[in-house]
Enzyme design. Structure first.
Site, PDB file in Angstrom:
ATOM      1  N   THR A  36      42.896  39.144  35.544  1.00  0.00           N
ATOM      2  CA  THR A  36      44.296  38.808  35.814  1.00  0.00           C
ATOM      3  C   THR A  36      44.581  37.330  35.634  1.00  0.00           C
ATOM      4  O   THR A  36      45.655  36.937  35.176  1.00  0.00           O
ATOM      5  CB  THR A  36      44.674  39.241  37.245  1.00  0.00           C
ATOM      6  OG1 THR A  36      44.547  40.663  37.347  1.00  0.00           O
ATOM      7  CG2 THR A  36      46.098  38.848  37.592  1.00  0.00           C
TER       8      THR A  36
ATOM      9  N   THR B  45      39.463  40.438  39.421  1.00  0.00           N
ATOM     10  CA  THR B  45      39.070  40.604  40.823  1.00  0.00           C
ATOM     11  C   THR B  45      38.602  42.018  41.149  1.00  0.00           C
ATOM     12  O   THR B  45      37.969  42.226  42.191  1.00  0.00           O
ATOM     13  CB  THR B  45      40.238  40.244  41.761  1.00  0.00           C
ATOM     14  OG1 THR B  45      41.355  41.106  41.482  1.00  0.00           O
ATOM     15  CG2 THR B  45      40.654  38.789  41.577  1.00  0.00           C
ATOM     16  N   ASP B  46      38.885  42.997  40.279  1.00  0.00           N
ATOM     17  CA  ASP B  46      38.476  44.376  40.567  1.00  0.00           C
ATOM     18  C   ASP B  46      36.986  44.484  40.866  1.00  0.00           C
ATOM     19  O   ASP B  46      36.566  45.293  41.706  1.00  0.00           O
ATOM     20  CB  ASP B  46      38.806  45.289  39.387  1.00  0.00           C
ATOM     21  CG  ASP B  46      40.277  45.652  39.314  1.00  0.00           C
ATOM     22  OD1 ASP B  46      41.012  45.364  40.275  1.00  0.00           O
ATOM     23  OD2 ASP B  46      40.695  46.228  38.285  1.00  0.00           O
TER      24      ASP B  46
END
Length: 332
Positions: free
Chosen positions: A16, A92-93
């Site tokens: 992201t 960040t997943d």
């Protein structure tokens, strides 16, 4: 040597923090390279000599353990080349898993800091530039040496072994619920009052691809029919996310026991904080029952982190006793 004199390598993987809208399918996708990320942070060159390198440009969900093995070797090469610290930007997943993998794979004292963003650069309040600036600040600090891989988000500093993503979208999504954050940043200062002690290193310099490890979550009334199929599907290990301190439905016990005779089975908790027990409850499907039947406790590691350790350890040829010891060490 001051922070501004230090060489900091920024390795960008996408995520992201690097996303923007394209005309193809709509929605944001990772398009920004490392140079663009560094250029978007005001005053970053005052923190050190910044070297930007684009390692990948993918969503965090697309990363695999083989990518992290390659990345660990790239980080080791950068440190041999003389950099003083390394920053990894990614989606960040999968930060809690990739930080865990790097922490296990890297045998270095140099600061390695992982960060990302919860809001893409076009959103109001985008957090990527602040997170990247903090990551560079930490990577340039002597206080971050010898701690293994760190994660920084939202001005907080987390040890790789404790961090987890606990919210889908808030900038405060990352927590270390079991142990608390190890430090924080304020103004131009790095504060790390808590320092994890023992570390675990997995040497994969001559190993094959990471071993396939299945992840199974115990749910209400589960009968274990999936578990019994896993060895035949080619899985070399299994991580079970049990209830509470490490419990499963009684109907799963026979299948877990049978599978544990073929491949290592690790018991973690799906609760999100705390560690698995080893000697309190005694009913069928309790932690005492499972451990007596050959299951390995994951301690305080989350199920995704427990899976990372099991995969890398199996790839390195570790026996079950050494794997169990590693879980205990990383639990503090």
């Amino acid at each position: 040597m001051t922070g501004s004199d230090r060489r900091i390598r920024v390795l960008a993987l996408g995520g992201t923090i690097a996303m923007a809208t394209t005309g193809a399918r709509g929605g944001v996708v990772p398009v920004l390279d490392a140079d663009a990320l560094v250029a978007a942070v005001p005053g970053l060159p005052t923190l050190g000599h910044i070297e930007a390198e684009s390692f990948a440009r993918v969503p965090g969900a697309h990363l695999g353990l083989a990518d992290l093995v390659r990345l660990s070797r790239r980080i080791a090469d950068a440190i041999k080349d003389g950099v003083d610290g390394v920053v990894v930007t990614q989606g960040t997943d999968t930060i809690e898993e990739s930080a865990m993998a790097l922490d296990l794979l890297l045998d270095v004292d140099h600061p390695v800091v992982v960060t990302g963003a919860m809001r893409d650069p076009a959103q109001p309040g985008a957090d990527g530039p602040a997170n990247l600036r903090n990551a560079v600040l930490i990577a340039a600090s002597d206080k971050a040496r010898g701690l293994g891989v760190l994660v920084t988000m939202n001005d907080e500093i987390h040890a790789a072994r404790f961090v987890r993503k606990a919210h889908t979208s808030r900038p405060s999504a990352f927590t270390s619920a079991s142990a608390g954050v190890v430090g924080w940043t304020a103004e131009e200062r790095v504060r790390i009052p808590l320092r994890p002690t023992r570390r675990v290193h997995v040497d994969l310099s001559d190993a094959r691809e990471p071993a396939a490890v299945a992840a199974v979550t115990a749910t209400l009334g589960d009968d274990g029919r999936l578990v019994r199929l896993l060895p035949d599907l080619g899985y070399e290990g299994v991580v079970v996310s049990g209830f509470g301190v490490g419990h499963v439905p009684a109907r799963m016990v026979d299948d877990l026991t049978a599978v544990a005779r073929e491949v290592p089975v690790v018991l973690a908790s799906r609760a999100g904080a705390g560690e698995t027990f080893s000697g309190t409850y005694g009913f069928p499907g309790s932690e005492r029952d499972l451990l007596a039947n050959g299951v390995i406790p994951a301690g305080a590691l989350t199920p995704p982190q427990a899976r990372v350790l099991l995969s890398l350890a199996l790839s390195a040829g570790w026996p079950a006793a050494r794997i169990a010891e590693a879980y205990d060490v990383l639990s503090g």
